[in-house]
Design a protein around this motif. Structure first.
Motif, PDB file in Angstrom:
ATOM      1  N   GLY A 350     -19.152  -3.497   3.757  1.00  0.00           N
ATOM      2  CA  GLY A 350     -18.998  -2.079   3.647  1.00  0.00           C
ATOM      3  C   GLY A 350     -17.684  -1.445   2.625  1.00  0.00           C
ATOM      4  N   PRO A 351     -17.935  -0.265   2.463  1.00  0.00           N
ATOM      5  CA  PRO A 351     -16.732   0.292   1.713  1.00  0.00           C
ATOM      6  C   PRO A 351     -15.258   0.221   2.505  1.00  0.00           C
ATOM      7  N   GLY A 352     -14.061  -0.089   1.801  1.00  0.00           N
ATOM      8  CA  GLY A 352     -12.859   0.203   2.540  1.00  0.00           C
ATOM      9  C   GLY A 352     -12.407   1.341   2.728  1.00  0.00           C
ATOM     10  N   HIS A 353     -11.365   1.416   3.588  1.00  0.00           N
ATOM     11  CA  HIS A 353     -10.802   2.717   3.934  1.00  0.00           C
ATOM     12  C   HIS A 353     -10.076   3.202   3.000  1.00  0.00           C
ATOM     13  N   ASP A 354      -9.813   4.431   2.847  1.00  0.00           N
ATOM     14  CA  ASP A 354      -8.966   5.305   1.788  1.00  0.00           C
ATOM     15  C   ASP A 354      -7.540   5.206   2.310  1.00  0.00           C
ATOM     16  N   LEU A 355      -7.341   5.394   3.364  1.00  0.00           N
ATOM     17  CA  LEU A 355      -5.871   5.405   4.021  1.00  0.00           C
ATOM     18  C   LEU A 355      -5.509   4.068   4.830  1.00  0.00           C
ATOM     19  N   CYS A 356      -4.515   3.340   4.384  1.00  0.00           N
ATOM     20  CA  CYS A 356      -4.179   2.164   5.146  1.00  0.00           C
ATOM     21  C   CYS A 356      -3.564   2.510   6.590  1.00  0.00           C
ATOM     22  N   PRO A 357      -4.232   2.110   7.606  1.00  0.00           N
ATOM     23  CA  PRO A 357      -3.848   2.714   8.710  1.00  0.00           C
ATOM     24  C   PRO A 357      -2.540   2.111   9.460  1.00  0.00           C
ATOM     25  N   VAL A 358      -1.754   2.412  10.371  1.00  0.00           N
ATOM     26  CA  VAL A 358      -0.462   1.903  11.046  1.00  0.00           C
ATOM     27  C   VAL A 358      -1.093   0.607  11.349  1.00  0.00           C
ATOM     28  N   GLY A 359      -0.321  -0.573  11.080  1.00  0.00           N
ATOM     29  CA  GLY A 359      -0.464  -1.956  11.412  1.00  0.00           C
ATOM     30  C   GLY A 359      -1.289  -2.682  10.495  1.00  0.00           C
ATOM     31  N   CYS A 360      -1.590  -2.156   9.143  1.00  0.00           N
ATOM     32  CA  CYS A 360      -2.402  -2.982   8.199  1.00  0.00           C
ATOM     33  C   CYS A 360      -1.277  -3.510   7.199  1.00  0.00           C
ATOM     34  N   CYS A 361      -1.873  -5.223   7.349  1.00  0.00           N
ATOM     35  CA  CYS A 361      -1.294  -6.130   6.513  1.00  0.00           C
ATOM     36  C   CYS A 361       0.304  -5.841   6.986  1.00  0.00           C
ATOM     37  N   PRO A 362       0.835  -5.838   8.000  1.00  0.00           N
ATOM     38  CA  PRO A 362       2.278  -5.759   8.216  1.00  0.00           C
ATOM     39  C   PRO A 362       3.066  -6.812   7.720  1.00  0.00           C
ATOM     40  N   ALA A 363       4.494  -6.231   7.247  1.00  0.00           N
ATOM     41  CA  ALA A 363       5.399  -7.279   6.760  1.00  0.00           C
ATOM     42  C   ALA A 363       6.352  -7.996   7.936  1.00  0.00           C
ATOM     43  N   ARG A 364       6.917  -8.902   7.682  1.00  0.00           N
ATOM     44  CA  ARG A 364       7.715  -9.516   8.753  1.00  0.00           C
ATOM     45  C   ARG A 364       8.958  -8.702   9.137  1.00  0.00           C
ATOM     46  N   ALA A 365       9.361  -8.232   8.170  1.00  0.00           N
ATOM     47  CA  ALA A 365      10.405  -7.247   8.476  1.00  0.00           C
ATOM     48  C   ALA A 365      10.128  -5.951   7.838  1.00  0.00           C
ATOM     49  N   PRO A 366       9.765  -4.829   8.719  1.00  0.00           N
ATOM     50  CA  PRO A 366       9.010  -3.520   8.286  1.00  0.00           C
ATOM     51  C   PRO A 366      10.011  -2.923   7.394  1.00  0.00           C
TER      52      PRO A 366
END
Length: 383
Positions: A350-366
């Protein structure tokens, strides 16, 4: 303005890409930009840059982005969509901050952003959002108005992205000798990333463990399946296929997604496969990873094995992709106005989200990342 061509609230589109050197003197400075903060010696960067020096120190990516810009502007004009299109890069001129500064000076305050990366991952999504946050912070520090930027959704499964790849595989099969064509194996390739980054790609609900690959692998597998099914429907031949990886660049002790394309060619040859089509579904255009890792290195490996191969085209500036960009730009604009637009998507995800939620593709160092639910950066300009 007709509803179907109404870009409001957006007043501009930004094409956001990786960037690449455009001459021998650019190569090492470009690689210094890409690897900034990692402490890699300049001499090592000169060694890495040999891939670029084989092509005169010029990456194809900037020329290909210019072609895509032309295709977007042509499509927009033909459909009465009055929206200027700008271009900025993360790692080479035209730099993102400079482009955003120009856009602000031109009066733009609500900007839609198209990244030249179709899939979910830290390097393919969140890192672009972090660069946007850095650029917006720089504008704010200069006392300029800070625009609102909205990154458009992942488009890996949009028909305008998928169908050109189907046609590319069909053309590559047709280019193989007839006696090996029906037995050809399809190797769908994408950029390898660390398994830890793959496992945390996508939303928290997509995250997996032990190298399963999260949204990054799931999205590629879904696209590969759609393409293989379309090829079977059009040729009547059920070609075996596998998702494989290329362009690994990390330390040997860190697990990355496998198998590598060259290892896969050896394995398929040993298994008696008569030919292979290499289909780079993970890449929007024929940039350096495609030109070197597939057209040079993997093709040389196939020649060493005596294995016939063909490499299918990437989407590039295909008019159907330009039309797709218009499609998901206008759908996002309609959603921002409170409508519920129909969203095109092939496959099972299905289609992806418009807004990346919290925790989406996190970085090692935020780090701050714009255009997501966790964005708490500079004050944005009103819509």
């Amino acid at each position: 303005m007709p509803e179907q061509c109404d870009p409001r609230p957006y007043d501009a589109l930004l094409l956001l890409s990786f960037g690449g050197p455009e001459g021998p003197d650019d190569v090492v400075p470009f690689l210094e930009n890409v690897t900034r903060g990692r402490g890699i010696p300049r001499e090592r960067l000169k060694e890495v840059g040999q891939h670029y020096f084989l092509f005169g120190g010029v990456s194809p990516i900037n020329a290909q982005n210019r072609e895509l810009l032309d295709a977007l502007r042509k499509d927009f004009a033909e459909h009465g969509l009055d929206l200027p299109v700008y271009w900025g890069n993360r790692n080479w001129a035209p730099y993102l901050t400079d482009t955003l500064r120009t856009m602000v000076q031109d009066g733009h305050r609500r900007i839609a952003v198209l990244a030249t990366s179709a899939y979910a991952s830290y390097s393919g999504c969140r890192q672009y959002r972090e660069n946007l946050a850095d650029a917006l912070g720089a504008l704010g520090a200069e006392g300029l108005a800070v625009p609102r930027v909205d990154k458009l959704r992942h488009y890996f499964n949009h028909p305008g992205f998928v169908r050109p790849m189907v046609d590319g595989v069909l053309a590559s099969l047709a280019a193989l000798p007839q006696e090996v064509r029906d037995g050809a194996h399809l190797a769908f390739t994408t950029h390898s990333i660390p398994t830890a980054a793959a496992d945390t790609s996508g939303t928290p609900a997509d995250h997996t463990r032990d190298g399963a690959g999260g949204a990054y692998v799931a999205q590629h597998l879904d696209v590969a399946r759609v393409i293989a099914d379309a090829v079977r429907a059009e040729t009547g031949v059920d070609h075996p296929w596998r998702l494989v990886y290329q362009s690994r660049s990390g330390a040997p002790h860190i697990p990355w997604l496998e198998p590598d394309i060259c290892d896969h060619l050896e394995e398929r040859h040993a298994a008696g496969v008569p030919a292979v089509v290499m289909a780079p579904i993970g890449f929007v255009s024929d940039h350096m990873e495609v030109k070197y890792d597939l057209d040079t290195e993997a093709t040389a490996k196939a020649a060493e094995l005596g294995l016939p191969v063909a490499r299918s085209a990437t989407v590039g500036a295909d008019p159907r992709f330009a039309a797709a960009v218009r499609d998901f730009l206008l759908e996002r604009a309609a959603a921002e106005r409170g409508a519920a637009p129909e969203r095109c998507a092939l496959g099972a995800l299905g289609p992806g989200h418009d807004l990346c939620p919290v925790g989406c593709c996190p970085a090692r160092a935020p780090r701050p990342a714009a255009a997501g639910a966790d964005w708490r950066g500079p004050a944005e300009a009103p819509a």
